[in-house]
Enzyme design. Sequence first.
Site, PDB file in Angstrom:
ATOM      1  N   HIS A  72       0.792  -1.163  -0.137  1.00 20.34           N
ATOM      2  CA  HIS A  72      -0.046  -0.111   0.198  1.00 20.34           C
ATOM      3  C   HIS A  72       1.042   1.317  -0.027  1.00 20.34           C
ATOM      4  CE1 HIS A  72      -4.243  -1.494   1.135  1.00 20.34           C
ATOM      5  NE2 HIS A  72      -3.667  -2.097   0.232  1.00 20.34           N
ATOM      6  N   TYR A 201      -9.687   5.500   7.030  1.00 16.27           N
ATOM      7  CA  TYR A 201      -9.944   5.933   8.500  1.00 16.27           C
ATOM      8  C   TYR A 201     -11.091   7.069   8.417  1.00 16.27           C
ATOM      9  CZ  TYR A 201      -5.504   3.418   9.738  1.00 16.27           C
ATOM     10  OH  TYR A 201      -4.461   2.415   9.724  1.00 16.27           O
ATOM     11  N   PRO A 293      -5.256   0.519  18.464  1.00 16.41           N
ATOM     12  CA  PRO A 293      -4.847   0.197  17.080  1.00 16.41           C
ATOM     13  C   PRO A 293      -4.798   1.244  15.934  1.00 16.41           C
ATOM     14  CG  PRO A 293      -6.761  -0.903  17.745  1.00 16.41           C
ATOM     15  CD  PRO A 293      -6.145  -0.127  18.916  1.00 16.41           C
ATOM     16  N   LYS A 297       0.458   0.167  15.007  1.00 18.95           N
ATOM     17  CA  LYS A 297       1.827   0.071  15.583  1.00 18.95           C
ATOM     18  C   LYS A 297       2.179  -1.027  16.377  1.00 18.95           C
ATOM     19  CE  LYS A 297       3.581   3.412  13.534  1.00 18.95           C
ATOM     20  NZ  LYS A 297       3.407   2.795  12.181  1.00 18.95           N
ATOM     21  N   TYR A 385       3.448   6.855  10.156  1.00 16.85           N
ATOM     22  CA  TYR A 385       2.657   5.447   9.643  1.00 16.85           C
ATOM     23  C   TYR A 385       3.643   4.442   8.971  1.00 16.85           C
ATOM     24  CZ  TYR A 385      -1.468   2.905   8.168  1.00 16.85           C
ATOM     25  OH  TYR A 385      -2.567   2.004   8.013  1.00 16.85           O
TER      26      TYR A 385
HETATM   27  P1  RFL Z   1       0.694 -11.346  21.894  1.00 15.04           P
HETATM   28  O1  RFL Z   1       0.019 -11.665  20.488  1.00 15.04           O
HETATM   29  O2  RFL Z   1      -0.557 -11.260  22.944  1.00 15.04           O
HETATM   30  O3  RFL Z   1       1.035 -12.764  22.053  1.00 15.04           O
HETATM   31  C1  RFL Z   1       1.448 -13.140  23.544  1.00 15.04           C
HETATM   32  C2  RFL Z   1       1.515 -14.852  23.777  1.00 15.04           C
HETATM   33  O4  RFL Z   1       1.890 -15.166  25.085  1.00 15.04           O
HETATM   34  C3  RFL Z   1       0.897 -16.125  25.487  1.00 15.04           C
HETATM   35  N1  RFL Z   1       0.834 -16.032  26.932  1.00 15.04           N
HETATM   36  C4  RFL Z   1       1.382 -17.017  27.803  1.00 15.04           C
HETATM   37  N2  RFL Z   1       2.335 -17.904  27.656  1.00 15.04           N
HETATM   38  C5  RFL Z   1       2.749 -18.890  28.579  1.00 15.04           C
HETATM   39  N3  RFL Z   1       2.207 -18.401  29.791  1.00 15.04           N
HETATM   40  C6  RFL Z   1       1.713 -17.313  30.318  1.00 15.04           C
HETATM   41  N4  RFL Z   1       1.439 -16.856  31.602  1.00 15.04           N
HETATM   42  C7  RFL Z   1       0.974 -16.443  29.196  1.00 15.04           C
HETATM   43  N5  RFL Z   1       0.343 -15.360  28.998  1.00 15.04           N
HETATM   44  C8  RFL Z   1      -0.070 -15.287  27.858  1.00 15.04           C
HETATM   45  C9  RFL Z   1      -0.430 -15.651  24.721  1.00 15.04           C
HETATM   46  O5  RFL Z   1      -1.276 -16.936  24.810  1.00 15.04           O
HETATM   47  C10 RFL Z   1       0.170 -15.341  23.239  1.00 15.04           C
HETATM   48  O6  RFL Z   1       0.143 -16.558  22.572  1.00 15.04           O
HETATM   49  O7  RFL Z   1       1.857 -10.662  22.067  1.00 15.04           O
HETATM   50  P2  RFL Z   1       2.987 -10.329  20.956  1.00 15.04           P
HETATM   51  O8  RFL Z   1       3.751 -11.407  20.585  1.00 15.04           O
HETATM   52  O9  RFL Z   1       3.955  -9.360  21.922  1.00 15.04           O
HETATM   53  O10 RFL Z   1       2.323  -9.422  19.826  1.00 15.04           O
HETATM   54  C11 RFL Z   1       1.850  -8.083  19.767  1.00 15.04           C
HETATM   55  C12 RFL Z   1       0.602  -8.109  18.757  1.00 15.04           C
HETATM   56  O11 RFL Z   1      -0.259  -9.367  19.079  1.00 15.04           O
HETATM   57  C13 RFL Z   1      -0.084  -6.945  18.949  1.00 15.04           C
HETATM   58  O12 RFL Z   1       0.573  -5.777  19.216  1.00 15.04           O
HETATM   59  C14 RFL Z   1      -1.008  -6.517  17.646  1.00 15.04           C
HETATM   60  O13 RFL Z   1      -1.667  -7.540  17.466  1.00 15.04           O
HETATM   61  C15 RFL Z   1      -1.592  -4.854  17.767  1.00 15.04           C
HETATM   62  N6  RFL Z   1      -2.466  -4.610  16.726  1.00 15.04           N
HETATM   63  C16 RFL Z   1      -1.904  -4.109  15.498  1.00 15.04           C
HETATM   64  N7  RFL Z   1      -0.507  -3.999  15.343  1.00 15.04           N
HETATM   65  C17 RFL Z   1       0.108  -3.429  14.181  1.00 15.04           C
HETATM   66  O14 RFL Z   1       1.303  -3.531  14.193  1.00 15.04           O
HETATM   67  N8  RFL Z   1      -0.723  -3.222  13.109  1.00 15.04           N
HETATM   68  C18 RFL Z   1      -2.106  -3.455  12.817  1.00 15.04           C
HETATM   69  O15 RFL Z   1      -2.651  -3.253  12.189  1.00 15.04           O
HETATM   70  C19 RFL Z   1      -2.771  -3.908  14.286  1.00 15.04           C
HETATM   71  N9  RFL Z   1      -4.156  -4.032  14.321  1.00 15.04           N
HETATM   72  C20 RFL Z   1      -3.986  -4.887  16.787  1.00 15.04           C
HETATM   73  C21 RFL Z   1      -4.509  -4.425  15.755  1.00 15.04           C
HETATM   74  C22 RFL Z   1      -4.302  -5.187  17.881  1.00 15.04           C
HETATM   75  C23 RFL Z   1      -5.902  -5.617  18.021  1.00 15.04           C
HETATM   76  N10 RFL Z   1      -6.350  -5.996  19.191  1.00 15.04           N
HETATM   77  C24 RFL Z   1      -7.342  -7.244  19.162  1.00 15.04           C
HETATM   78  C25 RFL Z   1      -5.805  -5.414  20.481  1.00 15.04           C
HETATM   79  C26 RFL Z   1      -5.912  -4.507  15.733  1.00 15.04           C
HETATM   80  C27 RFL Z   1      -6.473  -4.975  16.776  1.00 15.04           C
HETATM   81  C28 RFL Z   1      -7.839  -5.242  16.954  1.00 15.04           C
HETATM   82  C1  PHB Z   2      -6.443  -4.328  10.494  1.00 13.55           C
HETATM   83  O1  PHB Z   2      -6.610  -4.546   9.320  1.00 13.55           O
HETATM   84  O2  PHB Z   2      -6.676  -4.945  11.337  1.00 13.55           O
HETATM   85  C2  PHB Z   2      -5.743  -2.979  10.847  1.00 13.55           C
HETATM   86  C3  PHB Z   2      -5.486  -2.074   9.869  1.00 13.55           C
HETATM   87  C4  PHB Z   2      -4.978  -0.886  10.204  1.00 13.55           C
HETATM   88  C5  PHB Z   2      -5.005  -0.502  11.713  1.00 13.55           C
HETATM   89  C6  PHB Z   2      -5.697  -1.334  12.738  1.00 13.55           C
HETATM   90  C7  PHB Z   2      -6.194  -2.601  12.367  1.00 13.55           C
HETATM   91  O3  PHB Z   2      -4.690   0.916  11.916  1.00 13.55           O
END
Ligand code: RFL
Ligand code: PHB
Length: 392
Positions: A72, A201, A293, A297, A385
Amino acid sequence: MRVQVAIIGAGPSGLLLGQLLHKAGIDAVIVEQRSPDYVLGRIRAGIIEQITQDLLDEAGVGARMHKEGLVHHGIELCFKGARHRIDMTDLTGGKTVRVYGQTEITRDLMDARAAAGLKTVYEAAHVSLHDFDGHRPRVRYEKDGATHEIECDFIAGCDGYHGVSRASVPGSAIQTFERVYPFGWLGILSDTPPVSDELIYTHHERGFALCSMRSPTRSRHYVQVSLDEKVEDWSDDRFWDELRRRLDPEAAESLVTGPSIEKSIAPLRSFVAEPMRFGRLFLAGDAAHIVPPTGAKGLNLAASDVRYLSRALIEFYQDKTAAGIDHYSEKCLRRIWKAERFSWHMTSLLHHFPDNGSFGRKIQEAELDYLVGSRAASTALAENYVGLPFED
Ligand code: RFL
Ligand code: PHB
């Protein structure tokens, strides 16, 4: 069991760290409390920066991302019923982001780990961390009714916001900074074509909305909802109606709806824990920080922590220097706070805040108007971004 590094958590941070250490000949085990299917079932991030793509390549898991991920060059900001494009590539001297779902990254990393025969303990219960303030840290867990112990040189706490690693640090050794927002995002995944080629957005008086995607045939949409909303109260029809009302007329008209494959509500939070190193325990990713989100980031910050941590550990074992380890926390935190600022700013700019009043709304509109009309302001958004550079 004895390993060099025990990694807690098999999310993107833990799996990526495991792969980079393996490439450098460092022996690590991952201990995860959930099953592989549960980990893969969490629909989260969709946008990855160039630095994250480079790191996946370095880990040897970038092939499918290059084939299937969508490059993108811009995003669209929609307010007062009209869309305005931010040309990120033009404004940043050629940079892009890629749409490639966190689920796919996790799957690629899990496959690579399995192909290399590396050990991941899934469904580990009662994981506990011991003696990380000395030279011989240990991790204990229960599995199939038995207690197991791992002896290691270092522990990497990659276990997310609710994990055990940060919780194991004495309260007096850690400082936390937090902002909880008075709303969440209701997201749905559907096998419908995206509304536009780029992400939209939207700032609207009914609340924020985001049209994102996973592929040319799979969409990911979000609407801002209040914290007392229940996902069961949102039929697919209700979701699509609400989204349509927040879009500009052309996008509303072209929106293709269909049954949801996944639907969930995520609260929005900014959070940072300082420092990120405690003796021989390091925190990385969501275990140390959370961003709302809106700036896309979270996963990218997790990747940048893992980049610093993997290099620090490789230096420690190969060059016998602790310099990388000693500077890990401060290096990470400088980048983290800039991403925290950007994510907070995007959130403040685009959402409906119940206490903002009509003055606050007018200020948001004026800022959006300024943003899309000023090359300097658009450039500031674009360079954040696509991801700020590393300071190696
Ligand atoms: P995770 O993915 O939470 O993984 C942590 C793992 O640890 C396990 N765990 C344990 N294991 C052993 N013992 C314990 N006591 C434990 N407790 C927990 C869990 O089961 C899990 O498997 O953290 P990690 O690896 O640091 O990754 C971070 C990302 O997942 C997170 O920052 C992103 O998903 C955030 N996020 C986005 N980030 C982006 O860079 N671009 C995006 O477009 C974006 N969109 C989003 C997002 C997060 C969202 N939500 C649901 C918060 C969109 C959404 C809606
Ligand atoms: C997504 O596709 O899940 C997504 C994209 C951009 C964002 C957050 C989530 O800023």
